[in-house]
Design a protein around this motif. Structure first.
Motif, PDB file in Angstrom:
ATOM      1  N   TYR A  73       0.825  -1.209   0.000  1.00  0.00           N
ATOM      2  CA  TYR A  73       0.000   0.000   0.000  1.00  0.00           C
ATOM      3  C   TYR A  73       0.859   1.258   0.000  1.00  0.00           C
ATOM      4  O   TYR A  73       0.568   2.236  -0.694  1.00  0.00           O
ATOM      5  CB  TYR A  73      -0.948   0.004   1.192  1.00  0.00           C
ATOM      6  CG  TYR A  73      -2.140  -0.924   1.070  1.00  0.00           C
ATOM      7  CD1 TYR A  73      -2.325  -1.759  -0.025  1.00  0.00           C
ATOM      8  CD2 TYR A  73      -3.106  -0.967   2.069  1.00  0.00           C
ATOM      9  CE1 TYR A  73      -3.419  -2.603  -0.117  1.00  0.00           C
ATOM     10  CE2 TYR A  73      -4.207  -1.803   1.985  1.00  0.00           C
ATOM     11  CZ  TYR A  73      -4.359  -2.614   0.888  1.00  0.00           C
ATOM     12  OH  TYR A  73      -5.456  -3.452   0.806  1.00  0.00           O
ATOM     13  N   THR A  74       1.943   1.242   0.774  1.00  0.00           N
ATOM     14  CA  THR A  74       2.836   2.400   0.812  1.00  0.00           C
ATOM     15  C   THR A  74       3.522   2.602  -0.533  1.00  0.00           C
ATOM     16  O   THR A  74       3.621   3.732  -1.021  1.00  0.00           O
ATOM     17  CB  THR A  74       3.874   2.240   1.942  1.00  0.00           C
ATOM     18  OG1 THR A  74       3.175   2.158   3.196  1.00  0.00           O
ATOM     19  CG2 THR A  74       4.851   3.404   1.978  1.00  0.00           C
ATOM     20  N   ASN A  82      -0.744   2.407   5.535  1.00  0.00           N
ATOM     21  CA  ASN A  82      -0.102   3.020   4.382  1.00  0.00           C
ATOM     22  C   ASN A  82       0.624   4.281   4.856  1.00  0.00           C
ATOM     23  O   ASN A  82      -0.015   5.280   5.182  1.00  0.00           O
ATOM     24  CB  ASN A  82      -1.149   3.353   3.328  1.00  0.00           C
ATOM     25  CG  ASN A  82      -0.570   3.982   2.080  1.00  0.00           C
ATOM     26  OD1 ASN A  82       0.586   4.378   2.036  1.00  0.00           O
ATOM     27  ND2 ASN A  82      -1.400   4.094   1.061  1.00  0.00           N
TER      28      ASN A  82
END
Length: 195
Positions: A112-113, A142
């Motif tokens: 997600y990051t 995130n």
């Protein structure tokens, strides 16, 4: 009319070159492009990302190229990303090798990051997200979520009735597209048992 199978048009994408289905998709695109002159975001949402990009002549990026157009004309820049929501990683268990059915939380945070940072680096006006769960914009899942929400308005359409992963649209706040409604006041189309 407009009730052409948009999903089929989008799924077939580049394979459509001739024939009745191609012509139907082109006609649907023309009708929605006409609507798009008055209400572009509604038109884009009504026909999907692929055909929407064609109808509006948008410039798209691929992950393989970060090249921007060389001319100075303003263009609507858009991007799509299938986030692979954490609940769906259960179908890829043999690849993520976690002890649970779904991937480890650190794997999800990392993915997600990475997606959030790439979206920020590209700076597109519109970002269409698939398999997006609420956790994508949660800083606990995130690291880039805070910056994403500073740069973009977030319009999410979860699957009904359980509110699970669905689609989302990020609209850059200083970009070339402007939403006509605030996040949370938008209308979602699809994502239900009927569609």
């Amino acid at each position: 009319g407009l009730k052409v199978s948009n999903t089929l048009c989008i799924t077939l994408g580049r394979a459509l070159t001739t024939g009745a289905m191609a012509q139907s998709c082109i006609e649907a695109g023309k009708q929605i492009a006409a609507l798009g002159r008055q209400q572009p975001l509604i038109a884009l949402g009504s026909l999907g990302v692929g055909l929407g990009a064609v109808a509006f002549g948008a410039q798209t990026y691929s992950r393989r190229s970060s090249a921007r157009p060389t001319d100075a004309r303003p263009r609507l820049m858009l991007m799509t990303w299938n986030l692979l929501a954490r609940p769906y990683t259960k179908y890829l268990r043999q690849h993520h090798r976690a002890n649970e059915k779904v991937e480890d939380p650190t794997q999800t945070m990392s993915r997600y990051t990475m997606a959030g940072e790439e979206i920020l680096n590209r700076g597109c006006d519109l970002v269409f997200l698939q398999e997006c769960e609420a956790e994508f914009v949660d800083p606990a899942w995130n690291i880039a979520a805070g910056r994403l929400l500073q740069e973009y308005d977030f319009f999410r359409c979860p699957q009904e009735p359980h509110g699970g992963p669905g689609t989302a649209l990020l609209v850059r706040r200083v970009g070339r597209a402007a939403p006509e409604v605030e996040p949370g006041r938008h209308m979602c189309v699809g994502g239900s048992a009927e569609t």
